[in-house]
Scaffold this motif. Structure first.
Motif, mmCIF file in Angstrom:
data_model
loop_
_atom_site.group_PDB
_atom_site.id
_atom_site.type_symbol
_atom_site.label_atom_id
_atom_site.label_comp_id
_atom_site.label_asym_id
_atom_site.label_seq_id
_atom_site.Cartn_x
_atom_site.Cartn_y
_atom_site.Cartn_z
ATOM 1 N N ASP A 1 1.152 3.415 2.249
ATOM 2 C CA ASP A 1 0.411 4.532 2.835
ATOM 3 C C ASP A 1 1.316 5.438 3.669
ATOM 4 O O ASP A 1 1.249 6.670 3.562
ATOM 5 C CB ASP A 1 -0.732 4.016 3.715
ATOM 6 C CG ASP A 1 -1.842 3.380 2.901
ATOM 7 O OD1 ASP A 1 -1.746 3.406 1.653
ATOM 8 O OD2 ASP A 1 -2.801 2.861 3.493
ATOM 9 N N LYS A 42 -7.508 3.660 -1.683
ATOM 10 C CA LYS A 42 -6.763 4.618 -0.858
ATOM 11 C C LYS A 42 -5.356 4.808 -1.406
ATOM 12 O O LYS A 42 -4.838 5.930 -1.436
ATOM 13 C CB LYS A 42 -6.710 4.117 0.585
ATOM 14 C CG LYS A 42 -5.966 5.053 1.527
ATOM 15 C CD LYS A 42 -5.930 4.501 2.938
ATOM 16 C CE LYS A 42 -5.157 5.425 3.874
ATOM 17 N NZ LYS A 42 -5.089 4.876 5.253
ATOM 18 N N ARG A 43 -4.737 3.711 -1.836
ATOM 19 C CA ARG A 43 -3.387 3.792 -2.414
ATOM 20 C C ARG A 43 -3.370 4.718 -3.624
ATOM 21 O O ARG A 43 -2.476 5.562 -3.773
ATOM 22 C CB ARG A 43 -2.926 2.387 -2.805
ATOM 23 C CG ARG A 43 -1.692 2.336 -3.704
ATOM 24 C CD ARG A 43 -0.447 2.799 -2.957
ATOM 25 N NE ARG A 43 0.760 2.477 -3.688
ATOM 26 C CZ ARG A 43 1.308 3.230 -4.636
ATOM 27 N NH1 ARG A 43 0.726 4.365 -4.982
ATOM 28 N NH2 ARG A 43 2.417 2.853 -5.233
ATOM 29 N N SER A 98 0.810 -1.220 0.000
ATOM 30 C CA SER A 98 0.000 0.000 0.000
ATOM 31 C C SER A 98 0.845 1.271 0.000
ATOM 32 O O SER A 98 0.460 2.270 -0.600
ATOM 33 C CB SER A 98 -0.924 0.001 1.218
ATOM 34 O OG SER A 98 -0.167 0.012 2.421
#
Length: 394
Positions: free
Chosen positions: A180, A364-365, A178
């Motif tokens: 994040d 979200k990534r 990810s």
């Protein structure tokens, strides 16, 4: 949550660069030739299907292919800098500076010849040469801009998400790792707070979501996903522009705190700031937040005003001016990168009704990458403008 059938706010579907212009995905085949390449982000539908980088570049492929980016460079300057980035990374900034100076000299020389021959029989010829040189330099500068952004991503060890058409299997897309934390680390705390709100606004994923919620599957059309990505690029660009304006006004407020500047005088200093981008959070700010920000935030306390409250105080005109992309090159780059990322590999077209299954984590990534892209675009545009005069985005 089914985003394929969810109606997003109207302001999220059209991304205004100016009152008369909207950013749209291509409706005809792209003129950019894009070739298959290895990728360094793994996007998979399961253990049996995945899209991953190769251990080494194919000897028959061009040097750009190992950059693992969706968009391929079209200019000689871009291909040269791509090679420098891969083989002599420590010299990349020096090479960028030199290429920008050469491009500026080439364009200026063509314009000078056109002006000198304005009353001669060769006037039309030199005018046409100058136009072609302007177009050639614009493409080259877009390549320089893109590679500079790519370099910034590589500094935080985050590869750009590869072309999605090569990574969607049976209608399923997953992106990992990810990254994040790395993508969030480029922002200050007050900017990150707004970025997290943006992620929640466009994905529905709360900042405190559980692992189960993060990996829950949702449906979304490829077109909508592309629109969310572009809007997030614009939001990242906007935040960088707004942050600079905020810092400038804070500095001015501190320097003149004993003069009790009026609101009108304070706005004068906004004229000194660069003009930026698009809409804020698609207009999705709660009334509770508006009230809390409006309390105790007078001009005399401007130095204590949080960025979120400052931005929410923008009138429509100030918001539009701060939200406008400054250069035409930036507009073109966003369109090209988005089309390369979300469009069909052969045509560059985006299928409006294609539904993709993906996790909220993967969404979200993409959103965090796009916000970072916009922030890096702002920085890169500012640097290039010091060496090469960009075309104003009217």
């Amino acid at each position: 949550m089914d985003l394929a059938t969810t109606t997003l706010p109207s302001r999220s579907l059209y991304f205004y660069f100016s009152p008369k212009t909207t950013l749209t995905f291509p409706t005809k085949p792209s003129v950019v030739s894009l070739k298959p390449r290895g990728v360094s982000v793994i996007a998979s539908a399961g253990a049996s299907h995945h899209c991953e980088s190769s251990s080494s570049s194919n000897s028959n492929s061009n040097s750009n292919s190992s950059l693992n980016s969706p968009l391929e460079q079209r200019s000689q300057a871009g291909k040269f800098l791509s090679s420098v980035l891969q083989n002599h990374r420590q010299l990349f900034h020096v090479a960028v500076t030199e290429e920008l100076k050469l491009l500026a000299d080439d364009r200026n020389a063509a314009v000078s010849r056109m002006l000198l021959s304005s009353h001669s029989d060769e006037a039309s010829l030199h005018r046409r040469i100058a136009q072609l040189k302007e177009h050639e330099c614009q493409i080259a500068v877009q390549d320089v801009m893109y590679l500079s952004i790519f370099y910034k991503f590589s500094e935080i060890k985050v590869p750009l998400v590869p072309r999605l058409s090569r990574c969607i299997y049976n209608g399923r897309l997953e992106i990992w790792p990810s990254k994040d934390w790395e993508l969030e680390s480029i922002h200050s705390l007050e900017v990150l707070d707004m970025v997290k709100e943006h992620v929640t606004a466009v994905t529905g994923l709360r900042a405190d979501s559980s692992v189960t919620e993060n990996w829950a599957i949702t449906k979304i059309t490829r077109l909508t996903l592309g629109q969310v990505y572009v809007a997030s690029i614009l939001y990242g660009y906007f935040l960088k522009s707004a942050l600079l304006r905020h810092c400038l006004e804070r500095t001015v407020g501190l320097a003149n705190q004993d003069l009790h500047l009026s609101h009108k005088t304070s706005l004068h200093f906004q004229e000194l700031c660069s003009y930026g981008l698009e809409t804020l959070l698609f207009g999705r700010v709660s009334n509770r937040q508006s009230v809390s920000c409006s309390q105790g935030s007078s001009n005399s306390e401007m130095k204590l005003e949080p960025l979120k409250c400052y931005v929410m105080g923008f009138d429509p005109e100030t918001l539009q001016r701060c939200a406008k992309l400054k250069s035409k090159e930036a507009v073109n780059l966003i369109e090209s990168h988005s089309s390369a990322l979300f469009g069909d590999e052969k045509t560059g077209l985006i299928e409006n009704d294609e539904v993709i299954l993906t996790s909220f984590s993967s969404m979200k990534r993409l959103v965090l990458e796009a916000v970072a892209f916009g922030s890096f675009l702002w920085d890169t545009e500012e640097y290039i403008e010091n060496l090469y005069k960009l075309k104003e985005n009217n």
